[in-house]
Design a protein around this motif. Structure first.
Motif, short mmCIF file in Angstrom:
data_model
loop_
_atom_site.label_atom_id
_atom_site.label_comp_id
_atom_site.label_asym_id
_atom_site.label_seq_id
_atom_site.Cartn_x
_atom_site.Cartn_y
_atom_site.Cartn_z
N ASN A 230 0.83 -1.21 0.00
CA ASN A 230 0.00 0.00 0.00
C ASN A 230 0.86 1.26 0.00
O ASN A 230 0.56 2.24 0.68
CB ASN A 230 -0.97 0.01 1.18
N ASP B 24 -0.10 -18.26 -4.40
CA ASP B 24 -0.25 -17.09 -5.28
C ASP B 24 1.02 -16.24 -5.38
O ASP B 24 1.15 -15.43 -6.29
CB ASP B 24 -1.38 -16.18 -4.77
N SER C 249 6.56 -10.35 -10.66
CA SER C 249 5.63 -10.82 -11.70
C SER C 249 6.36 -11.62 -12.78
O SER C 249 5.78 -12.51 -13.38
CB SER C 249 4.89 -9.65 -12.33
N LYS D 274 2.44 -13.29 -8.73
CA LYS D 274 1.55 -12.15 -9.00
C LYS D 274 0.50 -11.91 -7.93
O LYS D 274 -0.24 -10.93 -8.01
CB LYS D 274 0.87 -12.36 -10.35
N PHE E 241 -1.73 -10.82 -4.78
CA PHE E 241 -1.89 -9.61 -3.96
C PHE E 241 -1.32 -8.37 -4.64
O PHE E 241 -0.89 -7.42 -3.98
CB PHE E 241 -1.27 -9.80 -2.57
N SER E 242 -1.35 -8.35 -5.96
CA SER E 242 -0.77 -7.22 -6.71
C SER E 242 -1.50 -5.91 -6.45
O SER E 242 -0.93 -4.84 -6.66
CB SER E 242 -0.74 -7.53 -8.21
N GLY E 243 -2.71 -5.95 -5.97
CA GLY E 243 -3.43 -4.72 -5.62
C GLY E 243 -2.89 -4.06 -4.36
O GLY E 243 -3.15 -2.89 -4.11
N PHE E 244 -2.14 -4.82 -3.55
CA PHE E 244 -1.61 -4.31 -2.29
C PHE E 244 -0.08 -4.23 -2.27
O PHE E 244 0.49 -3.35 -1.63
CB PHE E 244 -2.05 -5.20 -1.13
N ASP F 156 5.35 -4.60 -7.36
CA ASP F 156 6.00 -5.62 -8.18
C ASP F 156 7.50 -5.68 -7.95
O ASP F 156 8.11 -6.75 -7.99
CB ASP F 156 5.71 -5.34 -9.66
#
Length: 191
Positions: free
Chosen positions: A45, A96, A165, A170, A172-175, A178
């Motif tokens: 974040n 993941d 990535s 990949k 939890f890429s929203g949090f 990379d």
């Protein structure tokens, strides 16, 4: 793991600076597992976070008179890795991300070492999650002031970065960002 002792840089003429022993060819070193670790940084974040991944095994051959003759091979324990708190560690080891159950070890094998003991570029392959990709790292050797003068005990410090990535990690890429920064310290003992 933090080292508070002051270290001395090794120069291109290491045998002249630190003793009379002249190295004619690469010499083999093993790692001191208690003083060797891969630290990594990542963003959660937008906030910087840190983790550690123990070095499980390493074989290093060093030619201090001609550094390009040197080679590095390192195995890292994914199962014993830690990232931030318990939740972050569990997420990192999940299928993941690093999939520690199926791929418990990450491996780096050098192909090319350029430069000097004070400023080296190390190129090789990193295998993570069963995916092998080329990476470039920067490194240098140090010797602690109270270490033997014959270069039988050295530290190699290496840094670089990867994109998770590219290895299929990949989740939890929203949090989680990379880019993963690498900060590696390995204590070497000549065999």
């Amino acid at each position: 793991m933090r080292y508070t002792r002051r270290c001395v840089f090794l120069g291109a003429s290491a045998s002249l600076c630190f003793g009379s022993r002249v190295l004619a060819a690469p010499e083999r070193y093993r790692l001191d597992a208690n003083r060797s670790i891969v630290g990594f940084t990542y963003r959660v974040n937008g906030n910087k976070a840190r983790g550690v991944m123990p070095v499980q095994d390493a074989m290093v051959e060093l030619d201090l008179n001609h550094v390009p003759n040197s080679t590095v091979s390192v195995d890292l324990s994914i199962k014993k890795a830690r990232a931030g708190d318990g939740l972050a560690t569990t997420a990192m080891k999940s299928a993941d991300v690093l999939n520690a159950r199926s791929f418990p070890v990450a491996r780096f094998q050098s192909h090319t070492v350029k430069g000097s003991a004070r400023n080296a570029s190390i190129e090789g392959d990193l295998t993570l999650r069963g995916v092998t990709r080329p990476i470039s790292l920067s490194g240098y050797l140090v010797r602690e002031p109270d270490a033997p003068l014959d270069n039988s005990e050295l530290f190699i410090r290496v840094s670089g970065s990867i994109r998770r990535s590219e290895f299929g990690a990949k989740g939890f890429s929203g949090f989680v960002g990379d880019k993963i920064g690498l900060e590696i310290t390995v204590k070497l003992i000549r065999i």
